[in-house]
Scaffold this motif. Structure first.
Motif, mmCIF file in Angstrom:
data_model
loop_
_atom_site.group_PDB
_atom_site.id
_atom_site.type_symbol
_atom_site.label_atom_id
_atom_site.label_comp_id
_atom_site.label_asym_id
_atom_site.label_seq_id
_atom_site.Cartn_x
_atom_site.Cartn_y
_atom_site.Cartn_z
ATOM 1 N N ALA A 92 1.051 -1.132 0.040
ATOM 2 C CA ALA A 92 0.086 -0.089 -0.072
ATOM 3 C C ALA A 92 0.981 1.241 -0.138
ATOM 4 O O ALA A 92 2.097 1.130 0.031
ATOM 5 C CB ALA A 92 -0.833 -0.094 1.112
ATOM 6 N N GLY A 93 0.263 2.357 -0.121
ATOM 7 C CA GLY A 93 0.904 3.723 0.017
ATOM 8 C C GLY A 93 2.037 3.782 -0.940
ATOM 9 O O GLY A 93 1.795 3.421 -2.160
ATOM 10 N N PRO A 94 3.290 4.515 -0.717
ATOM 11 C CA PRO A 94 4.172 4.575 -1.644
ATOM 12 C C PRO A 94 4.627 3.383 -2.296
ATOM 13 O O PRO A 94 5.105 3.514 -3.477
ATOM 14 C CB PRO A 94 5.256 5.294 -0.705
ATOM 15 C CG PRO A 94 4.531 5.776 0.619
ATOM 16 C CD PRO A 94 3.436 4.983 0.775
ATOM 17 N N THR A 95 4.732 2.373 -1.451
ATOM 18 C CA THR A 95 5.147 0.951 -2.303
ATOM 19 C C THR A 95 4.349 0.469 -3.241
ATOM 20 O O THR A 95 4.730 0.000 -4.278
ATOM 21 C CB THR A 95 5.226 -0.209 -1.066
ATOM 22 O OG1 THR A 95 6.120 0.298 -0.185
ATOM 23 C CG2 THR A 95 5.541 -1.372 -1.846
ATOM 24 N N ALA A 96 3.024 0.593 -3.014
ATOM 25 C CA ALA A 96 1.957 0.486 -4.187
ATOM 26 C C ALA A 96 2.135 1.452 -5.282
ATOM 27 O O ALA A 96 2.070 0.835 -6.515
ATOM 28 C CB ALA A 96 0.518 0.370 -3.455
ATOM 29 N N ALA A 97 2.230 2.520 -4.892
ATOM 30 C CA ALA A 97 2.512 3.586 -6.048
ATOM 31 C C ALA A 97 3.728 3.258 -6.971
ATOM 32 O O ALA A 97 3.467 3.240 -8.011
ATOM 33 C CB ALA A 97 2.726 4.781 -5.610
ATOM 34 N N ARG A 98 4.949 2.836 -6.195
ATOM 35 C CA ARG A 98 5.958 2.379 -7.129
ATOM 36 C C ARG A 98 5.777 1.047 -7.883
ATOM 37 O O ARG A 98 6.239 1.030 -8.895
ATOM 38 C CB ARG A 98 7.059 2.422 -6.008
ATOM 39 C CG ARG A 98 7.567 3.985 -5.694
ATOM 40 C CD ARG A 98 8.880 3.427 -4.642
ATOM 41 N NE ARG A 98 9.376 4.917 -4.137
ATOM 42 C CZ ARG A 98 9.137 5.263 -2.824
ATOM 43 N NH1 ARG A 98 8.419 4.524 -2.095
ATOM 44 N NH2 ARG A 98 9.458 6.319 -2.655
ATOM 45 N N LEU A 99 5.073 0.352 -7.331
ATOM 46 C CA LEU A 99 4.659 -0.906 -7.995
ATOM 47 C C LEU A 99 4.090 -0.903 -9.237
ATOM 48 O O LEU A 99 3.942 -1.588 -10.180
ATOM 49 C CB LEU A 99 4.064 -2.029 -7.174
ATOM 50 C CG LEU A 99 5.037 -2.572 -5.865
ATOM 51 C CD1 LEU A 99 4.097 -3.431 -5.052
ATOM 52 C CD2 LEU A 99 5.950 -3.685 -6.484
ATOM 53 N N TRP A 100 2.935 0.037 -9.227
ATOM 54 C CA TRP A 100 2.052 0.509 -10.354
ATOM 55 C C TRP A 100 3.118 1.402 -11.339
ATOM 56 O O TRP A 100 2.412 1.372 -12.509
ATOM 57 C CB TRP A 100 1.023 1.426 -9.825
ATOM 58 C CG TRP A 100 -0.006 0.284 -9.449
ATOM 59 C CD1 TRP A 100 -0.630 0.610 -8.114
ATOM 60 C CD2 TRP A 100 -0.912 -0.534 -9.712
ATOM 61 N NE1 TRP A 100 -1.533 -0.348 -7.817
ATOM 62 C CE2 TRP A 100 -1.989 -0.889 -9.098
ATOM 63 C CE3 TRP A 100 -1.183 -0.909 -11.321
ATOM 64 C CZ2 TRP A 100 -2.912 -2.197 -9.302
ATOM 65 C CZ3 TRP A 100 -1.969 -1.776 -11.501
ATOM 66 C CH2 TRP A 100 -2.922 -2.337 -10.766
#
Length: 321
Positions: A92-100
């Motif tokens: 979630a959060g920044p990690t999810a943003a980077r994964l997307w």
């Protein structure tokens, strides 16, 4: 004494490594056991340093560890965290943003990942994991490359309120540019963020977002120009030769100023081949359109917005390639 595993253990080990190779180098103890390895085998592998043990019951095959701070490494670390925290764990959060692949955040530090586990106490966390106590519904999660992640919309709802305007608009532009969300989704996001700290600013910033921007540098240069009263007239303007063939698609175009703006710039990582290609492209444009100016913007220019505005206004001469 030979360091090779006993012949009867080579086949299970190969199976475990094959499993890890499809999981960014990560394998759980349950999977290793299913492949036929014993606890003694796994202990031997970790003792010799061939397998790493970032969390209890989770292993990473050293030979398969992705390059530091790369997207593959992020996937490896995030999947290891999910194995450690159970089937409900979700990036979630920044990690999810980077994964997307949302562009605009600072580069990942190579260590921590943000994970949400419904019902788990966020104050207790394994090493290297930032646990969030957010209430995420099943409809707000999906699987991306074998990882459980929050959906693009939910990811933005969690990330945007804590950002400054420039970084937030970079993520908005990137999300729209990649088609992860459309303009029609924005009112729903605003409604879901209602009541969160920073949501009023985020609502205003959506008016500045433009999905034609192809990089955070383009977004930041555009914001400087908008703030200074010199917004570009077009983004991704196509220029053609006399036969209608495309010569170049440029980042910015100011019609009244007859100015082409490029946000790739000359930087320390530019290669001679890339510079030669850019020079050839610029010369072709200048030959076909001798009345236009061509300005190139770099990351260093963001520290001097006055220079950017003066360059657009024609008050200083643009640097030559």
């Amino acid at each position: 004494m030979s360091s090779e595993p006993h012949p009867c253990r080579q086949k299970p080990l190969a199976a475990a490594i094959a499993t890890a190779s499809g999981q960014y180098g990560t394998v759980s103890w349950a999977q290793a056991r299913e492949c036929g390895l014993t606890r003694t085998d796994v202990k031997r592998l970790t003792r010799r340093g061939e397998w790493l043990n970032p969390h209890r019951g989770v292993y990473v095959v050293r030979a398969l560890v992705p390059e530091a701070r790369s997207l593959e490494r992020l996937r490896c670390v995030a999947l290891a965290a999910q194995f450690a925290l159970g089937p409900r764990a979700c990036a979630a959060g920044p990690t999810a943003a980077r994964l997307w692949g949302m562009q605009g955040l600072e580069r990942w530090d190579g260590r921590e990942v943000h994970i949400v586990v419904p019902g788990r106490d966020p104050s207790r966390r394994p090493n290297g994991i930032v646990l969030r106590g957010w209430d995420v519904s099943p409809q707000e999660t999906t699987v991306l490359g074998g990882l459980r992640v929050t959906t693009p919309g939910r990811t933005l709802c969690d990330v945007l309120p804590g950002l400054d305007r420039e970084t937030a608009v970079c993520l908005m532009d990137s999300t729209l540019n990649q088609g992860l969300l459309g303009r029609e989704d924005i009112p729903g996001l605003d409604e879901r963020m209602r009541g969160r700290r920073g949501c009023v600013g985020v609502r205003r910033w959506w008016n500045l977002a433009d999905g034609r921007a192809q990089s955070p540098l383009e977004t930041r240069i555009r914001l400087i120009c908008q703030d200074g009263g010199l917004p570009p007239d077009e983004l991704q303007r196509r220029f053609t030769d006399r036969d209608g063939r495309t010569v170049a698609v440029v980042d910015f175009w100011w019609e009244g100023l007859r100015l082409i703006g490029e946000a790739d710039g000359i930087g320390p990582h530019s290669t001679p081949r890339a510079l030669a290609r850019d020079r050839e492209r610029q010369n072709a444009l200048q030959a076909l359109y001798p009345d236009v100016r061509i300005a190139r913007f770099t990351w260093a220019d963001l520290r001097r917005p006055g220079y950017v505005l003066a360059l657009v206004a024609g008050e200083v001469r643009p640097a030559r390639l």
